[in-house]
Design an enzyme around this catalytic site. Structure first.
Site, PDB file in Angstrom:
ATOM      1  N   ASP A 227       0.829  -1.211   0.000  1.00 25.48           N
ATOM      2  CA  ASP A 227       0.000   0.000   0.000  1.00 25.48           C
ATOM      3  C   ASP A 227       0.867   1.266   0.000  1.00 25.48           C
ATOM      4  O   ASP A 227       1.825   1.364   0.766  1.00 25.48           O
ATOM      5  CB  ASP A 227      -0.889   0.037   1.246  1.00 25.48           C
ATOM      6  CG  ASP A 227      -1.742  -1.206   1.418  1.00 25.48           C
ATOM      7  OD1 ASP A 227      -1.298  -2.299   1.049  1.00 25.48           O
ATOM      8  OD2 ASP A 227      -2.856  -1.074   1.952  1.00 25.48           O
ATOM      9  N   HIS A 229      -1.161   4.415  -0.657  1.00 28.95           N
ATOM     10  CA  HIS A 229      -2.247   5.253  -0.128  1.00 28.95           C
ATOM     11  C   HIS A 229      -2.054   6.760  -0.282  1.00 28.95           C
ATOM     12  O   HIS A 229      -2.162   7.520   0.685  1.00 28.95           O
ATOM     13  CB  HIS A 229      -2.477   4.930   1.343  1.00 28.95           C
ATOM     14  CG  HIS A 229      -3.441   3.802   1.557  1.00 28.95           C
ATOM     15  ND1 HIS A 229      -4.736   3.811   1.082  1.00 28.95           N
ATOM     16  CD2 HIS A 229      -3.292   2.613   2.185  1.00 28.95           C
ATOM     17  CE1 HIS A 229      -5.344   2.690   1.416  1.00 28.95           C
ATOM     18  NE2 HIS A 229      -4.492   1.932   2.074  1.00 28.95           N
ATOM     19  N   ASP A 256      -4.078  -0.645  -3.346  1.00 27.54           N
ATOM     20  CA  ASP A 256      -4.250   0.505  -2.454  1.00 27.54           C
ATOM     21  C   ASP A 256      -3.255   1.610  -2.789  1.00 27.54           C
ATOM     22  O   ASP A 256      -2.484   2.077  -1.959  1.00 27.54           O
ATOM     23  CB  ASP A 256      -4.152   0.093  -0.983  1.00 27.54           C
ATOM     24  CG  ASP A 256      -5.426  -0.570  -0.489  1.00 27.54           C
ATOM     25  OD1 ASP A 256      -6.281  -0.907  -1.323  1.00 27.54           O
ATOM     26  OD2 ASP A 256      -5.575  -0.779   0.737  1.00 27.54           O
ATOM     27  N   ASP A 259      -6.529   6.892  -1.974  1.00 31.66           N
ATOM     28  CA  ASP A 259      -7.264   7.124  -0.723  1.00 31.66           C
ATOM     29  C   ASP A 259      -6.314   7.415   0.438  1.00 31.66           C
ATOM     30  O   ASP A 259      -5.141   7.094   0.412  1.00 31.66           O
ATOM     31  CB  ASP A 259      -8.175   5.949  -0.358  1.00 31.66           C
ATOM     32  CG  ASP A 259      -9.461   5.914  -1.163  1.00 31.66           C
ATOM     33  OD1 ASP A 259      -9.866   6.971  -1.681  1.00 31.66           O
ATOM     34  OD2 ASP A 259     -10.049   4.820  -1.298  1.00 31.66           O
ATOM     35  N   ARG A 260      -6.884   8.023   1.476  1.00 31.23           N
ATOM     36  CA  ARG A 260      -6.172   8.394   2.700  1.00 31.23           C
ATOM     37  C   ARG A 260      -5.258   9.604   2.470  1.00 31.23           C
ATOM     38  O   ARG A 260      -5.523  10.677   2.961  1.00 31.23           O
ATOM     39  CB  ARG A 260      -5.356   7.217   3.255  1.00 31.23           C
ATOM     40  CG  ARG A 260      -6.162   5.991   3.622  1.00 31.23           C
ATOM     41  CD  ARG A 260      -6.911   6.205   4.927  1.00 31.23           C
ATOM     42  NE  ARG A 260      -7.494   4.975   5.426  1.00 31.23           N
ATOM     43  CZ  ARG A 260      -8.244   4.916   6.512  1.00 31.23           C
ATOM     44  NH1 ARG A 260      -8.486   6.006   7.201  1.00 31.23           N
ATOM     45  NH2 ARG A 260      -8.771   3.776   6.907  1.00 31.23           N
ATOM     46  N   ASN A 288      -8.462  -3.218  -2.264  1.00 31.93           N
ATOM     47  CA  ASN A 288      -9.832  -2.925  -1.837  1.00 31.93           C
ATOM     48  C   ASN A 288     -10.147  -1.437  -1.917  1.00 31.93           C
ATOM     49  O   ASN A 288     -11.323  -1.043  -1.906  1.00 31.93           O
ATOM     50  CB  ASN A 288     -10.085  -3.446  -0.418  1.00 31.93           C
ATOM     51  CG  ASN A 288      -9.270  -2.736   0.636  1.00 31.93           C
ATOM     52  OD1 ASN A 288      -8.043  -2.725   0.568  1.00 31.93           O
ATOM     53  ND2 ASN A 288      -9.932  -2.151   1.617  1.00 31.93           N
ATOM     54  N   HIS A 289      -9.115  -0.586  -2.048  1.00 33.46           N
ATOM     55  CA  HIS A 289      -9.360   0.859  -2.187  1.00 33.46           C
ATOM     56  C   HIS A 289      -9.422   1.312  -3.639  1.00 33.46           C
ATOM     57  O   HIS A 289      -9.652   2.500  -3.898  1.00 33.46           O
ATOM     58  CB  HIS A 289      -8.312   1.661  -1.418  1.00 33.46           C
ATOM     59  CG  HIS A 289      -8.643   1.807   0.027  1.00 33.46           C
ATOM     60  ND1 HIS A 289      -9.355   2.865   0.533  1.00 33.46           N
ATOM     61  CD2 HIS A 289      -8.405   0.988   1.080  1.00 33.46           C
ATOM     62  CE1 HIS A 289      -9.519   2.712   1.844  1.00 33.46           C
ATOM     63  NE2 HIS A 289      -8.942   1.581   2.196  1.00 33.46           N
ATOM     64  N   HIS A 337      -3.620  -8.621  -3.105  1.00 33.48           N
ATOM     65  CA  HIS A 337      -3.694  -7.527  -2.135  1.00 33.48           C
ATOM     66  C   HIS A 337      -4.115  -8.003  -0.748  1.00 33.48           C
ATOM     67  O   HIS A 337      -3.454  -7.694   0.246  1.00 33.48           O
ATOM     68  CB  HIS A 337      -4.670  -6.443  -2.604  1.00 33.48           C
ATOM     69  CG  HIS A 337      -4.777  -5.318  -1.617  1.00 33.48           C
ATOM     70  ND1 HIS A 337      -3.758  -4.424  -1.410  1.00 33.48           N
ATOM     71  CD2 HIS A 337      -5.762  -4.971  -0.742  1.00 33.48           C
ATOM     72  CE1 HIS A 337      -4.110  -3.569  -0.460  1.00 33.48           C
ATOM     73  NE2 HIS A 337      -5.324  -3.881  -0.042  1.00 33.48           N
ATOM     74  N   ARG A 387     -12.615  -6.548  10.228  1.00 41.30           N
ATOM     75  CA  ARG A 387     -12.893  -5.438   9.316  1.00 41.30           C
ATOM     76  C   ARG A 387     -14.380  -5.325   8.996  1.00 41.30           C
ATOM     77  O   ARG A 387     -14.849  -4.278   8.572  1.00 41.30           O
ATOM     78  CB  ARG A 387     -12.134  -5.628   7.999  1.00 41.30           C
ATOM     79  CG  ARG A 387     -10.635  -5.560   8.105  1.00 41.30           C
ATOM     80  CD  ARG A 387     -10.007  -5.786   6.744  1.00 41.30           C
ATOM     81  NE  ARG A 387      -8.566  -5.895   6.787  1.00 41.30           N
ATOM     82  CZ  ARG A 387      -7.720  -4.862   6.650  1.00 41.30           C
ATOM     83  NH1 ARG A 387      -8.202  -3.659   6.470  1.00 41.30           N
ATOM     84  NH2 ARG A 387      -6.414  -5.048   6.681  1.00 41.30           N
ATOM     85  N   HIS A 414      -2.275  -4.801   2.403  1.00 44.68           N
ATOM     86  CA  HIS A 414      -3.582  -4.600   3.043  1.00 44.68           C
ATOM     87  C   HIS A 414      -3.534  -4.247   4.528  1.00 44.68           C
ATOM     88  O   HIS A 414      -4.508  -3.755   5.064  1.00 44.68           O
ATOM     89  CB  HIS A 414      -4.413  -5.868   2.834  1.00 44.68           C
ATOM     90  CG  HIS A 414      -5.883  -5.754   3.117  1.00 44.68           C
ATOM     91  ND1 HIS A 414      -6.642  -4.676   2.747  1.00 44.68           N
ATOM     92  CD2 HIS A 414      -6.747  -6.616   3.722  1.00 44.68           C
ATOM     93  CE1 HIS A 414      -7.901  -4.882   3.101  1.00 44.68           C
ATOM     94  NE2 HIS A 414      -7.987  -6.037   3.702  1.00 44.68           N
TER      95      HIS A 414
END
Length: 485
Positions: A227, A229, A256, A259-260, A288-289, A337, A387, A414
């Site tokens: 990730d 991000h 990923d 995002d963030r 997943n993002h 991922h 989660r 992840h």
């Protein structure tokens, strides 16, 4: 009915809760959860203990566990606003907007002056309304891909544009180098070139299987990253430390990308451009993002709209749906991922043939979703994920999957890891995470793996750790929910 506890036990439980609060303030969330749990075991009658533990769970992205703690908080005290609030945040984080709205509505009723809860409720209600409208439109007509409606040749590049240009649709090293420098200086590329990059890479991925084979030549190396991000300056630092992608140096970024962080657009355009420049020098796994649900909550949608347009976000969404779900390195390392399925009979061929493009969004169940969301656990077997989506899988599950598919190991991402990587399941499962000091708060190292062919061991893996670098301070594009996340 409340469980009777003595005054001494209640006092002791409260003291432990205060210890947990100190750990939380110092960002030691796992330790804080342990202390909140101790307090709850001594005195299960205090709603705040559950709400505080729920908040710690959200910091670790364990939204399913946060929802369960919210359930307990409002069961103990049906008038405790923070219990509904924490539960609502957990539901929103999992894109369960209608359920989240119900909780925020209760918070507003109990605490009518809570501006933050009102903001969250308003956004949830608008999201539910918009989704219902989009669903109604979709049921009445065939939705055309926005990607098919863009004519990049009709977009005029002004003479005042001072960046390197794309000629005849061909991405060059000069263009990519210039683009990265523009991004470092917080400048944009022209929207025509952004569209050309996204549309070209989408066309490429449409022809790829859901499981892509990666071969490493004897005189080359592969770097696997986890990730990133939206942490663009840490992302660029990987190239400074380890070298940029080339025909002899392949990178695999394992989901990923967005995002963030506040520079997700810069990262994804760079990755896409490198994929076009070096098709066998850059591989990208869907995380997943790279999904609509996450992008609406964690900032990428708002970032793209702010920097370019809603149309561009829609094209990103359509392009994310084409990204491969996993990679197979030298036929021996499975890279995905999240992790492994809830079934024991999943083969590489089944994964290769997943109709990811037809499905589009992974949803919250089934093989495609599990590949993006699953996490390992130390104990054998499987268990529900904290989660709230996917499941956890043990060392026996990893062992069986590797044996059945003739694999040496799996590499996944992840999960933030304090050292940047973590080896478990008897060396068969490795987590790699490449966003140091995640969200500017966690204090973790980042890491990547250099994989090179070795005649004796077949593949040699070198783990490289790195620290976060300075970056411009910008406001989060998901800040409207910053208080809850």
């Amino acid at each position: 009915m409340a469980t009777p506890v003595s005054d001494d036990v209640a006092t002791k439980a409260n003291a432990i809760k205060e210890e947990a609060n100190v750990l939380f303030a110092n960002k030691k969330y796992e330790e804080a959860i342990g202390k909140y749990t101790e307090a709850i075991e001594l005195n299960p009658n205090v709603a705040a203990y559950y709400a505080n533990r729920a908040f710690a769970h959200t910091k670790l992205e364990a939204y399913g566990a946060a929802i369960l703690d919210g359930d307990k908080a409002v069961e103990v005290d049906p008038k405790y606003a923070k219990g509904y609030y924490r539960r609502g945040v957990g539901k929103y984080a999992l894109a369960r907007y209608k359920e989240a709205a119900k909780d925020f509505r209760v918070v507003v009723k109990i605490a009518p002056n809570d501006k933050d809860a009102k903001l969250k409720l308003d956004h949830c209600e608008k999201t539910v309304t918009r989704m219902a409208f989009e669903k109604a439109i979709a049921s009445n007509e065939v939705i055309k891909k926005v990607s098919d409606s863009i004519d990049t040749q009709s977009i005029i590049v002004e003479d005042s544009y001072d960046g390197v240009r794309i000629d005849d649709g061909k991405i060059t090293k000069e263009f990519v180098d210039d683009m990265i420098e523009r991004f470092v200086g917080q400048k944009k590329i022209h929207r025509r070139y952004a569209y050309e990059i996204i549309l070209q890479v989408r066309k490429y991925f449409l022809e790829q299987p859901s499981l892509v084979d990666v071969e490493i030549a004897d005189d080359s190396k592969l770097t696997i990253c986890g990730d990133v991000h939206g942490q663009f300056y840490d992302f660029v630092n990987i190239f400074k430390l380890n070298g940029r992608p080339s025909e002899k140096h392949t990178y695999l970024f394992n989901g990923d990308f967005v995002d963030r962080g506040t520079f997700s657009l810069e990262i994804i355009l760079t990755l896409f451009a490198y994929k076009l420049l070096y098709p066998t020098g850059m591989y990208l796994t869907r995380g997943n993002h790279e999904t609509d649900d996450m992008n609406k909550v964690y900032g990428f949608e708002d970032e793209v709209k702010a920097k370019f347009s809603e149309t561009m976000f829609k094209i990103f969404s359509e392009t994310f749906a084409t990204l491969p779900l996993a990679h197979l390195v030298q036929k021996k390392i499975f890279v995905v991922h999240g992790g492994l399925s809830s079934r024991d009979d999943v083969t590489l061929e089944e994964i290769r043939n997943i109709d990811r493009i037809g499905k589009g969004q992974p949803g919250q169940g089934g093989l495609m979703s599990e590949l993006l969301w699953a996490d390992p656990q130390p104990q054998p077997g499987r268990s529900p994920s904290v989660r709230g989506v996917g499941q956890r899988f043990g060392p026996d599950v990893t062992e069986n999957f590797c044996k059945m598919n003739d694999l040496d190991m799996i590499i996944r991402s992840h999960e933030v890891k304090q050292e940047g990587y973590h080896v478990e399941h008897n060396g068969r499962c490795v987590t790699i995470f490449s966003a140091p000091n995640y969200c500017d708060t966690v204090g973790n190292k980042g890491a990547y793996i250099n994989v090179t062919p070795d005649k004796q061991t077949k593949l040699k893996l070198d783990y490289v750790q790195f620290d976060a670098v300075e970056h411009p301070k910008t406001q989060s594009y998901s800040n409207r929910f910053q208080g809850g996340f």
